[in-house]
Design an enzyme around this catalytic site. Structure first.
Site, mmCIF file in Angstrom:
data_model
loop_
_atom_site.group_PDB
_atom_site.id
_atom_site.type_symbol
_atom_site.label_atom_id
_atom_site.label_comp_id
_atom_site.label_asym_id
_atom_site.label_seq_id
_atom_site.Cartn_x
_atom_site.Cartn_y
_atom_site.Cartn_z
ATOM 1 N N ASP A 1 0.471 3.741 -3.190
ATOM 2 C CA ASP A 1 0.048 5.122 -2.969
ATOM 3 C C ASP A 1 0.881 6.078 -3.838
ATOM 4 O O ASP A 1 0.349 6.981 -4.493
ATOM 5 C CB ASP A 1 0.232 5.430 -1.477
ATOM 6 C CG ASP A 1 0.075 6.891 -1.135
ATOM 7 O OD1 ASP A 1 -1.066 7.351 -1.059
ATOM 8 O OD2 ASP A 1 1.101 7.571 -0.941
ATOM 9 N N ASP B 1 -6.989 1.302 1.012
ATOM 10 C CA ASP B 1 -5.675 0.667 1.162
ATOM 11 C C ASP B 1 -5.533 -0.509 0.199
ATOM 12 O O ASP B 1 -4.466 -0.733 -0.387
ATOM 13 C CB ASP B 1 -5.476 0.150 2.596
ATOM 14 C CG ASP B 1 -5.397 1.290 3.597
ATOM 15 O OD1 ASP B 1 -5.284 2.449 3.161
ATOM 16 O OD2 ASP B 1 -5.452 1.028 4.812
ATOM 17 N N GLU C 1 -4.770 0.584 -3.316
ATOM 18 C CA GLU C 1 -3.372 0.994 -3.436
ATOM 19 C C GLU C 1 -2.423 -0.203 -3.377
ATOM 20 O O GLU C 1 -1.430 -0.243 -4.104
ATOM 21 C CB GLU C 1 -3.024 2.000 -2.330
ATOM 22 C CG GLU C 1 -3.764 3.331 -2.519
ATOM 23 C CD GLU C 1 -3.448 4.353 -1.444
ATOM 24 O OE1 GLU C 1 -3.564 5.562 -1.726
ATOM 25 O OE2 GLU C 1 -3.092 3.954 -0.315
ATOM 26 N N GLU D 1 0.843 -1.202 0.000
ATOM 27 C CA GLU D 1 0.000 0.000 0.000
ATOM 28 C C GLU D 1 0.879 1.253 0.000
ATOM 29 O O GLU D 1 0.595 2.219 -0.714
ATOM 30 C CB GLU D 1 -0.900 -0.032 1.241
ATOM 31 C CG GLU D 1 -1.754 1.198 1.430
ATOM 32 C CD GLU D 1 -1.803 1.604 2.895
ATOM 33 O OE1 GLU D 1 -1.775 0.727 3.776
ATOM 34 O OE2 GLU D 1 -1.838 2.825 3.150
#
Lengths: 236, 236
Positions: free
Chosen positions: B52, B121, B124, B48
């Site tokens: 991101d 999350d 990502e 994650e």
């Protein structure tokens, strides 16, 4: 200015821009645009927007690959200490970028050329321009030259506390008793070498040696983290 | 689960992971790892962290390239409305990712599968895994399929106010008088078409038509922004 700037990036980083306008735009502050409106220039702010994201990804990927033992929270903290105004400004200075930016007179007089926020933006806008002109690999190569050696030399290593990292990993799923045992010390007093073993709930995870007990503990934690991550990878 | 997950990403996005472990890791919540400690799995949090940054760059580059008229401040705002928990969670649902994540029982019982932060999350971490397994272009292709059409359909367009954008650009360097003039209206009452001309300090920048005066003004501002950015590019 253009000539010097081109020369600077060519000589120091072997970078030759295809689109010189992009390079110039990266080094044009809004105050300069405002004082030369007849030139209808663009300032470096949109490039900074892009460069910020380029830098974030390159650093994130580096940290992800080179810190297999660090959990997400630690990675995020470490990234924040690297990608912050203060350090980016010092990278910009180290690259002598501060000598090349075009500023308006007001900005120049108020010492804008030395201001961290302006230099940080400049570093990011250069990276944005480089990414647009030559792609992700060129941006990564530049960061590998300028930023990564600093990370590897431990400039941000106050975040790289292996004992804390180990504790966070082991206690993530509940309480675990972590013990550091001094298992050996040898050599004369002024060159004493300490060896420490770290164990969690009784099972040994790693051993490390160093010139101080603290150093040996850090080393043992680092080895434990390495062993744990290898074990995780084998079982995944 | 693995089979379904592989099938899902293959059938819907033509994605075949080389490293299935990475795909599985992306869909493994820490609560599942905690409840199955003997399996020594890794959760999706580090992926994650990476995903991101991958998403941030892909969206930033798209916005940079497709909104030549928007200043940095507007780009940043627009990016924040796209890369936010709420929208990423809805993308994860749209991709049916919520059906595939491995959760612990406690998390399942407290409706974790529907929680926006968890789904965000997950979106990502999938992107992080895809980037590691197949590189930046594959990640971009996926985002082009899932996120970009929504941007183009105007899902985030409350931020795309052309009149505001035009005003911000023109008044950046000082006060400028911006006037919208109705120059024509035609057609029957229920299908009336309005035409508006926008000018700054007396010089016409663009013209637009629409079914309402407000729509025509937005169109005129959009045309003006386009004309201005073309002029800037020619002079740069």
């Amino acid at each position: 200015m253009t000539q010097d700037l081109q020369k600077l990036v060519k000589e120091n980083y072997d970078i030759v821009f295809k689109n010189i306008d992009l390079l110039n735009q990266a080094f044009t502050h809004s105050s300069y645009v405002n004082e030369h409106r007849h030139l209808e220039l663009s300032d470096n702010e949109r490039l900074e927007f892009l460069g910020d994201a380029v830098l974030e990804l390159i650093i994130s990927e580096y940290l992800y690959q080179h810190n297999q033992d660090l959990p997400e929270g630690k990675l995020t903290k470490l990234r924040a200490t690297i990608v912050c105004e203060e350090s980016l400004a010092s990278f910009a200075k180290e690259c002598q970028f501060d000598q090349c930016i075009r500023l308006g007179k007001g900005e120049e007089n108020s010492k804008g050329r030395e201001r961290a926020s302006l230099l940080c933006d400049l570093f990011e806008s250069f990276l944005g321009a480089l990414y647009l002109d030559q792609g992700a690999e060129a941006a990564r190569t530049f960061i590998n030259q300028v930023v990564i050696p600093k990370i590897e030399a431990g400039a941000f290593s106050h975040e790289m506390d292996h004992k804390t990292a180990l504790q966070e990993i082991l206690q993530k799923n509940g309480d675990v008793s972590i013990v550091y045992d001094l298992i050996n010390e040898e050599g004369p007093a002024h060159e004493r070498i300490f060896s420490v073993e770290v164990s969690a709930d009784g099972s040994v995870l790693g051993m490390g040696s160093g010139k101080s007990k603290k150093g040996a503990e850090q080393k043992a934690a680092q080895v434990a983290l390495f062993n744990l991550s290898r074990r995780r990878m084998e079982h995944n």
